[in-house]
Design a protein around this motif. Structure first.
Motif, short mmCIF file in Angstrom:
data_model
loop_
_atom_site.label_atom_id
_atom_site.label_comp_id
_atom_site.label_asym_id
_atom_site.label_seq_id
_atom_site.Cartn_x
_atom_site.Cartn_y
_atom_site.Cartn_z
N MET A 261 -58.06 -28.60 47.35
CA MET A 261 -56.87 -27.95 47.88
C MET A 261 -57.04 -26.46 48.13
O MET A 261 -56.49 -25.92 49.11
CB MET A 261 -55.70 -28.16 46.92
N ILE A 262 -57.76 -25.78 47.26
CA ILE A 262 -57.92 -24.33 47.40
C ILE A 262 -58.65 -24.01 48.70
O ILE A 262 -59.67 -24.61 49.01
CB ILE A 262 -58.64 -23.74 46.17
N GLY A 263 -58.04 -23.12 49.47
CA GLY A 263 -58.58 -22.75 50.77
C GLY A 263 -57.89 -23.46 51.94
O GLY A 263 -58.03 -23.05 53.08
N ASN B 157 -53.06 -26.04 39.82
CA ASN B 157 -53.35 -26.39 38.43
C ASN B 157 -53.50 -27.90 38.23
O ASN B 157 -53.28 -28.70 39.14
CB ASN B 157 -52.33 -25.76 37.47
N ALA B 158 -53.87 -28.27 36.99
CA ALA B 158 -54.12 -29.69 36.67
C ALA B 158 -52.87 -30.54 36.85
O ALA B 158 -52.96 -31.70 37.27
CB ALA B 158 -54.67 -29.80 35.25
N TYR C 259 -54.51 -34.60 44.35
CA TYR C 259 -55.59 -33.83 44.96
C TYR C 259 -56.17 -32.87 43.91
O TYR C 259 -55.43 -32.14 43.26
CB TYR C 259 -55.09 -32.98 46.13
N ALA C 260 -57.49 -32.84 43.80
CA ALA C 260 -58.15 -31.92 42.88
C ALA C 260 -58.06 -30.50 43.43
O ALA C 260 -57.93 -30.29 44.64
CB ALA C 260 -59.62 -32.31 42.71
N ALA D 295 -46.35 -28.68 37.68
CA ALA D 295 -47.26 -28.48 38.80
C ALA D 295 -47.04 -27.06 39.34
O ALA D 295 -45.92 -26.69 39.67
CB ALA D 295 -47.01 -29.51 39.89
N ILE D 296 -48.09 -26.28 39.37
CA ILE D 296 -48.00 -24.91 39.86
C ILE D 296 -49.13 -24.70 40.87
O ILE D 296 -50.28 -24.98 40.60
CB ILE D 296 -48.14 -23.88 38.72
N TRP D 297 -48.74 -24.21 42.04
CA TRP D 297 -49.72 -23.81 43.03
C TRP D 297 -49.21 -22.55 43.70
O TRP D 297 -48.02 -22.27 43.70
CB TRP D 297 -50.03 -24.92 44.04
#
Length: 92
Positions: free
Chosen positions: A80-82, A66-67, A75-76, A52-54
């Motif tokens: 999550m982005i933003g 990432n997936a 969470y897709a 898991a990378i964010w």
């Protein structure tokens, strides 16, 4: 007799400046292509990772998810982005 500027351009004159600008532009465009290729390569590594990378900006805004992060946290990426990483900080 008058001077003939086309036969012997002065050093640092307009033709030389235009040539220098053209060369600098070509170098900048080549660098831009190299950086874009590197960005695409790194993005593929992140997206293809089983880990898991964010990532987030200095103010905590999530910019990549990432997936594997989706599978781990449920969470897709588009959800999550933003958002702020601080929303998920444990409450005491």
């Amino acid at each position: 007799m008058g001077s003939d500027r086309t036969a012997s351009p002065e050093p640092g004159g307009l033709p030389e400046q235009l040539t220098r600008c053209r060369d600098e532009l070509a170098a900048a465009e080549a660098q831009k292509r190299r950086l874009e290729a590197e960005r695409i390569h790194l993005a593929a590594i992140v997206e293809g990772s089983r880990d898991a990378i964010w990532s987030w900006t200095p103010d905590g805004t999530i910019v990549r998810w990432n997936a594997a992060a989706q599978r781990l946290f449920g969470y897709a990426a588009d959800a999550m982005i933003g958002r702020s990483v601080f929303e998920f900080e444990p409450q005491e």
